[in-house]
Write a protein that holds these residues in place. Structure first.
Motif, PDB file in Angstrom:
ATOM      1  N   LYS A  51     -10.841   4.169  -9.659  1.00  0.00           N
ATOM      2  CA  LYS A  51     -10.980   2.889  -8.964  1.00  0.00           C
ATOM      3  C   LYS A  51      -9.710   2.483  -8.219  1.00  0.00           C
ATOM      4  O   LYS A  51      -9.782   1.824  -7.181  1.00  0.00           O
ATOM      5  N   LEU A  52      -8.556   2.864  -8.744  1.00  0.00           N
ATOM      6  CA  LEU A  52      -7.292   2.436  -8.139  1.00  0.00           C
ATOM      7  C   LEU A  52      -6.741   3.394  -7.093  1.00  0.00           C
ATOM      8  O   LEU A  52      -5.871   3.011  -6.311  1.00  0.00           O
ATOM      9  N   LEU A  53      -7.215   4.633  -7.077  1.00  0.00           N
ATOM     10  CA  LEU A  53      -6.641   5.631  -6.180  1.00  0.00           C
ATOM     11  C   LEU A  53      -6.657   5.218  -4.704  1.00  0.00           C
ATOM     12  O   LEU A  53      -5.630   5.354  -4.032  1.00  0.00           O
ATOM     13  N   PRO A  54      -7.757   4.685  -4.159  1.00  0.00           N
ATOM     14  CA  PRO A  54      -7.700   4.263  -2.743  1.00  0.00           C
ATOM     15  C   PRO A  54      -6.638   3.197  -2.493  1.00  0.00           C
ATOM     16  O   PRO A  54      -5.977   3.195  -1.448  1.00  0.00           O
ATOM     17  N   HIS A  55      -6.439   2.302  -3.451  1.00  0.00           N
ATOM     18  CA  HIS A  55      -5.428   1.251  -3.311  1.00  0.00           C
ATOM     19  C   HIS A  55      -4.025   1.819  -3.491  1.00  0.00           C
ATOM     20  O   HIS A  55      -3.084   1.338  -2.874  1.00  0.00           O
ATOM     21  N   ALA A  56      -3.903   2.843  -4.326  1.00  0.00           N
ATOM     22  CA  ALA A  56      -2.601   3.477  -4.535  1.00  0.00           C
ATOM     23  C   ALA A  56      -2.132   4.165  -3.261  1.00  0.00           C
ATOM     24  O   ALA A  56      -0.947   4.132  -2.935  1.00  0.00           O
ATOM     25  N   VAL A  57      -3.066   4.783  -2.549  1.00  0.00           N
ATOM     26  CA  VAL A  57      -2.717   5.440  -1.286  1.00  0.00           C
ATOM     27  C   VAL A  57      -2.148   4.404  -0.322  1.00  0.00           C
ATOM     28  O   VAL A  57      -1.068   4.586   0.254  1.00  0.00           O
ATOM     29  N   ALA A  58      -2.852   3.280  -0.169  1.00  0.00           N
ATOM     30  CA  ALA A  58      -2.392   2.230   0.746  1.00  0.00           C
ATOM     31  C   ALA A  58      -1.076   1.624   0.259  1.00  0.00           C
ATOM     32  O   ALA A  58      -0.165   1.363   1.059  1.00  0.00           O
ATOM     33  N   PHE A  59      -0.944   1.412  -1.041  1.00  0.00           N
ATOM     34  CA  PHE A  59       0.261   0.811  -1.617  1.00  0.00           C
ATOM     35  C   PHE A  59       1.479   1.698  -1.381  1.00  0.00           C
ATOM     36  O   PHE A  59       2.537   1.220  -0.959  1.00  0.00           O
ATOM     37  N   CYS A  60       1.334   2.997  -1.657  1.00  0.00           N
ATOM     38  CA  CYS A  60       2.466   3.918  -1.486  1.00  0.00           C
ATOM     39  C   CYS A  60       2.846   4.081  -0.017  1.00  0.00           C
ATOM     40  O   CYS A  60       4.024   4.190   0.308  1.00  0.00           O
ATOM     41  N   GLU A  61       1.848   4.095   0.853  1.00  0.00           N
ATOM     42  CA  GLU A  61       2.143   4.180   2.289  1.00  0.00           C
ATOM     43  C   GLU A  61       2.896   2.936   2.741  1.00  0.00           C
ATOM     44  O   GLU A  61       3.856   3.024   3.521  1.00  0.00           O
ATOM     45  N   ALA A  62       2.487   1.770   2.262  1.00  0.00           N
ATOM     46  CA  ALA A  62       3.156   0.524   2.631  1.00  0.00           C
ATOM     47  C   ALA A  62       4.591   0.514   2.105  1.00  0.00           C
ATOM     48  O   ALA A  62       5.511   0.070   2.803  1.00  0.00           O
ATOM     49  N   GLN A  63       4.796   1.014   0.882  1.00  0.00           N
ATOM     50  CA  GLN A  63       6.139   1.089   0.318  1.00  0.00           C
ATOM     51  C   GLN A  63       7.028   2.013   1.147  1.00  0.00           C
ATOM     52  O   GLN A  63       8.181   1.704   1.420  1.00  0.00           O
ATOM     53  N   GLN A  64       6.487   3.166   1.526  1.00  0.00           N
ATOM     54  CA  GLN A  64       7.257   4.130   2.308  1.00  0.00           C
ATOM     55  C   GLN A  64       7.595   3.571   3.682  1.00  0.00           C
ATOM     56  O   GLN A  64       8.717   3.725   4.172  1.00  0.00           O
ATOM     57  N   THR A  65       6.628   2.878   4.300  1.00  0.00           N
ATOM     58  CA  THR A  65       6.866   2.272   5.609  1.00  0.00           C
ATOM     59  C   THR A  65       7.950   1.208   5.518  1.00  0.00           C
ATOM     60  O   THR A  65       8.840   1.135   6.375  1.00  0.00           O
ATOM     61  N   ALA A  66       7.883   0.379   4.471  1.00  0.00           N
ATOM     62  CA  ALA A  66       8.897  -0.668   4.296  1.00  0.00           C
ATOM     63  C   ALA A  66      10.280  -0.049   4.084  1.00  0.00           C
ATOM     64  O   ALA A  66      11.278  -0.537   4.631  1.00  0.00           O
ATOM     65  N   ALA A  67      10.358   1.017   3.325  1.00  0.00           N
ATOM     66  CA  ALA A  67      11.641   1.682   3.084  1.00  0.00           C
ATOM     67  C   ALA A  67      12.179   2.287   4.373  1.00  0.00           C
ATOM     68  O   ALA A  67      13.388   2.202   4.652  1.00  0.00           O
ATOM     69  N   ASN A  68      11.309   2.898   5.161  1.00  0.00           N
ATOM     70  CA  ASN A  68      11.732   3.481   6.437  1.00  0.00           C
ATOM     71  C   ASN A  68      12.196   2.405   7.406  1.00  0.00           C
ATOM     72  O   ASN A  68      13.175   2.592   8.131  1.00  0.00           O
TER      73      ASN A  68
END
Length: 178
Positions: free
Chosen positions: A30-47
């Protein structure tokens, strides 16, 4: 940090667990689709932060699976996620409507199994559970062979053992049940 109005991954997990018990496998799915979006957002913010400071990104590139596994480990460590509670709640919710085979199959789909005590309790109560379900559904014995076959298919579809089905439909062992 999550965008306004959007839940963090941990908040989503806790919200799901507040509604009912989940297995690790189910919660992960159930959380995997949200984890993908969450990790991408974290990586974008870090970049973006690295670009503003003119340096290289210092954030480790965590995959969504790693991110999710860390969260699930944290939930288990803090007893928000418990396989024992999930098995207990699933058995309790299913026992009045399903037989042992169906309950065990459903738990196996989650990668879990009943413990020996629970299995013994289920086995001991299977006949009375099947008889109660049969009584609610059909009210009494069938008039003909086709009716008996229909009753047997119904109980088999619910995961009761062949011996239990035979005893319930034929009326054998009614004095065993009380």
């Amino acid at each position: 940090m999550a965008a306004p109005g959007r839940l963090s991954l941990k908040a989503r997990a806790l919200k799901l667990l507040a509604q009912r018990e989940h297995s690790r496998t189910e919660l992960r799915r159930k959380l995997l689709p949200h984890a993908v979006a969450f990790c991408e957002a974290q990586q974008t913010a870090a970049n973006d932060a690295a670009a503003l400071t003119g340096g290289a990104s210092t954030a480790s590139a965590e995959t969504p699976h790693q991110c999710l596994d860390k969260l699930l480990d944290w939930l288990e460590a803090h007893r928000y996620l418990s396989e024992e509670r999930f098995v207990e709640s699933r058995v309790h919710a299913r026992a009045s409507r399903f037989g042992n085979m169906r309950i065990k199959l459903e738990l196996a789909q989650h990668g879990l199994a009943v413990n020996a005590d629970t299995a013994a309790q289920l086995k001991a109560s299977e006949l009375e559970r099947a008889r109660a379900l049969w009584q609610r559904r059909f009210g009494g014995p069938a008039e003909d062979a086709a009716g008996r076959a229909k009753q047997m298919r119904f109980l088999a579809g619910r995961g009761f053992s062949g011996e239990t089905i035979r005893r319930v439909v034929s009326g054998a062992g009614e004095d065993d049940c009380g």
